[in-house]
Design a protein around this motif. Structure first.
Motif, PDB file in Angstrom:
ATOM      1  N   SER A 146      -5.316   6.890  -1.121  1.00 38.90           N
ATOM      2  CA  SER A 146      -4.640   6.852   0.186  1.00 38.90           C
ATOM      3  C   SER A 146      -3.384   5.967   0.156  1.00 38.90           C
ATOM      4  O   SER A 146      -2.603   5.948   1.100  1.00 38.90           O
ATOM      5  CB  SER A 146      -5.608   6.334   1.264  1.00 38.90           C
ATOM      6  N   ILE A 147      -3.191   5.237  -0.937  1.00 37.95           N
ATOM      7  CA  ILE A 147      -2.010   4.359  -1.031  1.00 37.95           C
ATOM      8  C   ILE A 147      -0.767   5.200  -1.342  1.00 37.95           C
ATOM      9  O   ILE A 147      -0.822   6.103  -2.178  1.00 37.95           O
ATOM     10  CB  ILE A 147      -2.232   3.283  -2.132  1.00 37.95           C
ATOM     11  N   THR A 148       0.313   4.914  -0.635  1.00 39.04           N
ATOM     12  CA  THR A 148       1.561   5.651  -0.858  1.00 39.04           C
ATOM     13  C   THR A 148       2.160   5.261  -2.211  1.00 39.04           C
ATOM     14  O   THR A 148       2.553   4.122  -2.423  1.00 39.04           O
ATOM     15  CB  THR A 148       2.581   5.333   0.269  1.00 39.04           C
ATOM     16  N   VAL A 149       2.199   6.256  -3.116  1.00 39.50           N
ATOM     17  CA  VAL A 149       2.795   6.059  -4.452  1.00 39.50           C
ATOM     18  C   VAL A 149       3.727   7.243  -4.684  1.00 39.50           C
ATOM     19  O   VAL A 149       3.288   8.332  -5.040  1.00 39.50           O
ATOM     20  CB  VAL A 149       1.698   6.006  -5.548  1.00 39.50           C
ATOM     21  N   GLU A 150       5.009   7.028  -4.484  1.00 35.92           N
ATOM     22  CA  GLU A 150       5.958   8.152  -4.510  1.00 35.92           C
ATOM     23  C   GLU A 150       6.206   8.701  -5.910  1.00 35.92           C
ATOM     24  O   GLU A 150       6.556   9.865  -6.081  1.00 35.92           O
ATOM     25  CB  GLU A 150       7.300   7.711  -3.907  1.00 35.92           C
ATOM     26  N   GLY A 151       6.027   7.857  -6.945  1.00 39.55           N
ATOM     27  CA  GLY A 151       6.446   8.245  -8.292  1.00 39.55           C
ATOM     28  C   GLY A 151       5.625   9.381  -8.901  1.00 39.55           C
ATOM     29  O   GLY A 151       6.137  10.092  -9.776  1.00 39.55           O
ATOM     30  N   ALA A 152       4.371   9.566  -8.456  1.00 36.42           N
ATOM     31  CA  ALA A 152       3.530  10.586  -9.094  1.00 36.42           C
ATOM     32  C   ALA A 152       4.057  11.990  -8.791  1.00 36.42           C
ATOM     33  O   ALA A 152       4.294  12.798  -9.715  1.00 36.42           O
ATOM     34  CB  ALA A 152       2.084  10.428  -8.630  1.00 36.42           C
ATOM     35  N   ALA A 153       4.281  12.289  -7.520  1.00 41.31           N
ATOM     36  CA  ALA A 153       4.815  13.617  -7.164  1.00 41.31           C
ATOM     37  C   ALA A 153       6.238  13.773  -7.685  1.00 41.31           C
ATOM     38  O   ALA A 153       6.641  14.863  -8.114  1.00 41.31           O
ATOM     39  CB  ALA A 153       4.786  13.806  -5.646  1.00 41.31           C
ATOM     40  N   THR A 154       7.003  12.682  -7.659  1.00 39.87           N
ATOM     41  CA  THR A 154       8.388  12.765  -8.145  1.00 39.87           C
ATOM     42  C   THR A 154       8.415  13.102  -9.636  1.00 39.87           C
ATOM     43  O   THR A 154       9.260  13.889 -10.086  1.00 39.87           O
ATOM     44  CB  THR A 154       9.128  11.440  -7.857  1.00 39.87           C
ATOM     45  N   ALA A 155       7.486  12.526 -10.409  1.00 39.11           N
ATOM     46  CA  ALA A 155       7.440  12.849 -11.844  1.00 39.11           C
ATOM     47  C   ALA A 155       7.190  14.348 -12.036  1.00 39.11           C
ATOM     48  O   ALA A 155       7.822  14.998 -12.884  1.00 39.11           O
ATOM     49  CB  ALA A 155       6.353  12.028 -12.531  1.00 39.11           C
ATOM     50  N   GLN A 156       6.302  14.902 -11.225  1.00 38.31           N
ATOM     51  CA  GLN A 156       6.027  16.349 -11.329  1.00 38.31           C
ATOM     52  C   GLN A 156       7.255  17.167 -10.971  1.00 38.31           C
ATOM     53  O   GLN A 156       7.587  18.146 -11.634  1.00 38.31           O
ATOM     54  CB  GLN A 156       4.903  16.730 -10.376  1.00 38.31           C
ATOM     55  N   ALA A 157       7.918  16.758  -9.875  1.00 42.50           N
ATOM     56  CA  ALA A 157       9.126  17.484  -9.449  1.00 42.50           C
ATOM     57  C   ALA A 157      10.187  17.420 -10.544  1.00 42.50           C
ATOM     58  O   ALA A 157      10.843  18.424 -10.864  1.00 42.50           O
ATOM     59  CB  ALA A 157       9.669  16.885  -8.148  1.00 42.50           C
ATOM     60  N   ASN A 171      -2.283  -2.473  20.291  1.00 45.04           N
ATOM     61  CA  ASN A 171      -3.393  -3.404  20.530  1.00 45.04           C
ATOM     62  C   ASN A 171      -3.088  -4.797  20.002  1.00 45.04           C
ATOM     63  O   ASN A 171      -3.319  -5.789  20.690  1.00 45.04           O
ATOM     64  CB  ASN A 171      -4.680  -2.909  19.849  1.00 45.04           C
ATOM     65  N   LYS A 172      -2.562  -4.873  18.790  1.00 47.93           N
ATOM     66  CA  LYS A 172      -2.401  -6.201  18.161  1.00 47.93           C
ATOM     67  C   LYS A 172      -0.945  -6.617  17.981  1.00 47.93           C
ATOM     68  O   LYS A 172      -0.666  -7.717  17.505  1.00 47.93           O
ATOM     69  CB  LYS A 172      -3.066  -6.197  16.778  1.00 47.93           C
ATOM     70  N   ARG A 173       0.009  -5.697  18.287  1.00 45.48           N
ATOM     71  CA  ARG A 173       1.446  -5.914  17.980  1.00 45.48           C
ATOM     72  C   ARG A 173       1.616  -6.234  16.491  1.00 45.48           C
ATOM     73  O   ARG A 173       2.419  -7.050  16.082  1.00 45.48           O
ATOM     74  CB  ARG A 173       2.080  -7.016  18.846  1.00 45.48           C
ATOM     75  N   GLN A 174       0.792  -5.556  15.672  1.00 48.04           N
ATOM     76  CA  GLN A 174       0.900  -5.702  14.221  1.00 48.04           C
ATOM     77  C   GLN A 174       0.648  -4.335  13.587  1.00 48.04           C
ATOM     78  O   GLN A 174      -0.122  -3.549  14.110  1.00 48.04           O
ATOM     79  CB  GLN A 174      -0.171  -6.660  13.687  1.00 48.04           C
ATOM     80  N   SER A 175       1.302  -4.085  12.437  1.00 45.22           N
ATOM     81  CA  SER A 175       0.988  -2.863  11.703  1.00 45.22           C
ATOM     82  C   SER A 175      -0.153  -3.163  10.737  1.00 45.22           C
ATOM     83  O   SER A 175      -0.115  -4.197  10.051  1.00 45.22           O
ATOM     84  CB  SER A 175       2.217  -2.406  10.899  1.00 45.22           C
ATOM     85  N   PRO A 176      -1.144  -2.266  10.640  1.00 42.66           N
ATOM     86  CA  PRO A 176      -2.219  -2.493   9.663  1.00 42.66           C
ATOM     87  C   PRO A 176      -1.672  -2.585   8.241  1.00 42.66           C
ATOM     88  O   PRO A 176      -2.295  -3.171   7.358  1.00 42.66           O
ATOM     89  CB  PRO A 176      -3.112  -1.259   9.813  1.00 42.66           C
ATOM     90  N   ARG A 177      -0.470  -2.033   8.015  1.00 49.85           N
ATOM     91  CA  ARG A 177       0.099  -2.065   6.661  1.00 49.85           C
ATOM     92  C   ARG A 177       0.950  -3.312   6.405  1.00 49.85           C
ATOM     93  O   ARG A 177       1.419  -3.522   5.302  1.00 49.85           O
ATOM     94  CB  ARG A 177       0.906  -0.796   6.418  1.00 49.85           C
ATOM     95  N   LEU A 178       1.144  -4.102   7.470  1.00 46.38           N
ATOM     96  CA  LEU A 178       1.842  -5.393   7.294  1.00 46.38           C
ATOM     97  C   LEU A 178       1.033  -6.460   8.024  1.00 46.38           C
ATOM     98  O   LEU A 178       1.516  -7.054   9.010  1.00 46.38           O
ATOM     99  CB  LEU A 178       3.254  -5.336   7.898  1.00 46.38           C
ATOM    100  N   PRO A 179      -0.185  -6.695   7.573  1.00 46.16           N
ATOM    101  CA  PRO A 179      -1.065  -7.586   8.323  1.00 46.16           C
ATOM    102  C   PRO A 179      -0.500  -8.995   8.429  1.00 46.16           C
ATOM    103  O   PRO A 179       0.170  -9.476   7.515  1.00 46.16           O
ATOM    104  CB  PRO A 179      -2.371  -7.571   7.508  1.00 46.16           C
ATOM    105  N   GLY A 180      -0.738  -9.609   9.583  1.00 49.75           N
ATOM    106  CA  GLY A 180      -0.322 -11.004   9.774  1.00 49.75           C
ATOM    107  C   GLY A 180       1.100 -11.160  10.278  1.00 49.75           C
ATOM    108  O   GLY A 180       1.532 -12.267  10.570  1.00 49.75           O
ATOM    109  N   ILE A 181       1.829 -10.056  10.404  1.00 44.62           N
ATOM    110  CA  ILE A 181       3.227 -10.171  10.868  1.00 44.62           C
ATOM    111  C   ILE A 181       3.333  -9.545  12.264  1.00 44.62           C
ATOM    112  O   ILE A 181       3.124  -8.342  12.442  1.00 44.62           O
ATOM    113  CB  ILE A 181       4.200  -9.506   9.883  1.00 44.62           C
TER     114      ILE A 181
END
Ligand SMILES: NC(=O)C1=CN([C@@H]2O[C@H](COP(=O)(O)OP(=O)(O)OC[C@H]3O[C@@H](n4cnc5c(N)ncnc54)[C@H](OP(=O)(O)O)[C@@H]3O)[C@@H](O)[C@H]2O)C=CC1
Ligand SMILES: O=C(CO)COP(=O)(O)O
Length: 316
Positions: free
Chosen positions: A262-273, A37-47
């Motif tokens: 909902s924000i991607t934070v990889e370190g939390a699960a990695t700390a558990q692993a 629709n917008k040729r933009q990613s909602p996670r990279l707004p304005g680009i």
């Protein structure tokens, strides 16, 4: 050689934008509508996405290209790959995610190699914020592949005028550096959020690096990989920048504030692993242990600091 990027989040989209400087790129997303629709990613707004990028939700079509980049969060990578029926023989599969899978204890290259053994697995990792890459700001990353000849081809294919790739054959070291620096960034954010000061952060970064190097050595990774872009380079960026989501989670924990799950934070699960691996192997990984407990809400930042500071005195 033709390129597809799987995962149109911040990083996948940024990589597609940079690679579009070299030629056509296919960007696969599970939901194409916001991109179309917008040729933009909602996670990279304005680009705005350049015309060289074709957006598709058709997995089979995107799998036709030779080099396949996977920018799917670590804990979802294995499940995503299991949807692909083909063995992808002859393709180069490049992991563009950072972490350790909780279920298997494997990193992204381990997951790719285990799931698609007939393909060649590689990893693209190092200090880079998606927005910087998308804006064409200068960025240097590590491209690690155990087969150096294939690694060289991928290095040339994925380098762009603003994205400079250094090559390595140490995939184990490269994936561990990217995974572990996120855990250290949560610890540093927590210390800063709790007002413990820059000296505490420097101590955590340095001892965090010692922890990373110790664990990497146990997996026969090369010390110079840990000292390179994928290790020390990314540790320095992520532990000191407010733009890092891992650091932001740490800040929130230190300030006793809520954080959007909902924000991607990889370190939390990695700390558990990593904490599980430490228990199974008897290795000492005190900062991973502390971050695992902190992110699961089992301890406070004060408890963690008391625990870390009261350990027996030792040689550096
Ligand atoms: N952002 C950054 O600056 C950098 C990120 N990375 C790494 O890149 C990886 C991805 O992060 P990032 O792009 O920032 O994350 P985002 O949260 O921005 O995007 C994640 C993407 O993955 C998709 N996705 C999630 N689960 C699945 C699934 N099961 N099947 C298919 N697609 C899925 C999401 O789809 P949907 O939109 O439909 O939810 C979304 O497009 C992480 O490992 C991160 O550490 C590395 C360097 C820099
Ligand atoms: O990996 C990154 C920088 O190299 C991005 O960090 P965050 O995932 O913490 O935002």
């Amino acid at each position: 050689m033709s390129v597809s990027v799987f995962g149109a989040g911040a990083f996948g989209t940024a990589l597609a934008i940079s690679l579009a400087q070299n030629g056509p790129v296919t960007l696969w997303a599970r939901d194409v509508s916001p991109l179309e629709n917008k040729r933009q990613s909602p996670r990279l707004p304005g680009i705005t996405l350049p015309d060289q990028i074709s957006i598709t939700g058709d997995l089979e079509q995107a799998l036709e290209n030779d080099t396949l980049l996977f920018s799917i969060p670590m804990q979802n990578l294995s499940g995503f790959l299991s949807r692909i029926n083909s063995d992808l023989e002859g393709k180069a599969l490049v992991a563009c995610c950072k972490g350790v899978d909780l279920r298997s204890g494997l990193g992204p290259v381990g997951i790719l190699s285990e799931t698609k053994p007939k393909a060649q697995a590689a990893i693209l990792t190092g200090p880079s914020f998606a927005a910087d890459i998308a804006k064409g700001l200068p960025t240097a990353l590590t491209l690690a592949c155990t087969d150096d000849a294939i690694g060289k081809e991928i290095q040339h294919q994925l380098s762009t005028p603003s994205l400079r790739l250094y090559r390595s054959t140490d995939t184990v070291g490269a994936e561990l550096g990217g995974a572990l620096k996120n855990v250290m960034a949560i610890a540093c954010g927590a210390a800063m959020g709790a007002g413990l000061g820059d000296s505490a952060r420097a101590a955590l970064m340095t001892r965090g690096f010692a922890e990373m190097t110790r664990f990497a050595a146990s997996r026969e990774a090369r010390p110079e990989t840990m000292a390179g872009l994928s290790g020390l380079g990314d540790l320095a960026l992520t532990c000191t920048s407010d733009l890092s989501r891992n650091y932001q989670l740490g800040l929130a924990l230190g300030r006793k504030e809520a954080f959007d799950p909902s924000i991607t934070v990889e370190g939390a699960a990695t700390a558990q692993a990593m904490d599980r691996i430490a228990i199974d192997t008897g290795l000492s990984l005190p900062i991973c242990h502390a971050v695992a407990a902190l992110t699961q809400g089992r301890v406070t930042v004060d408890d963690v600091m008391t625990q870390l500071l009261s350990r027996p005195l030792k040689e550096e």
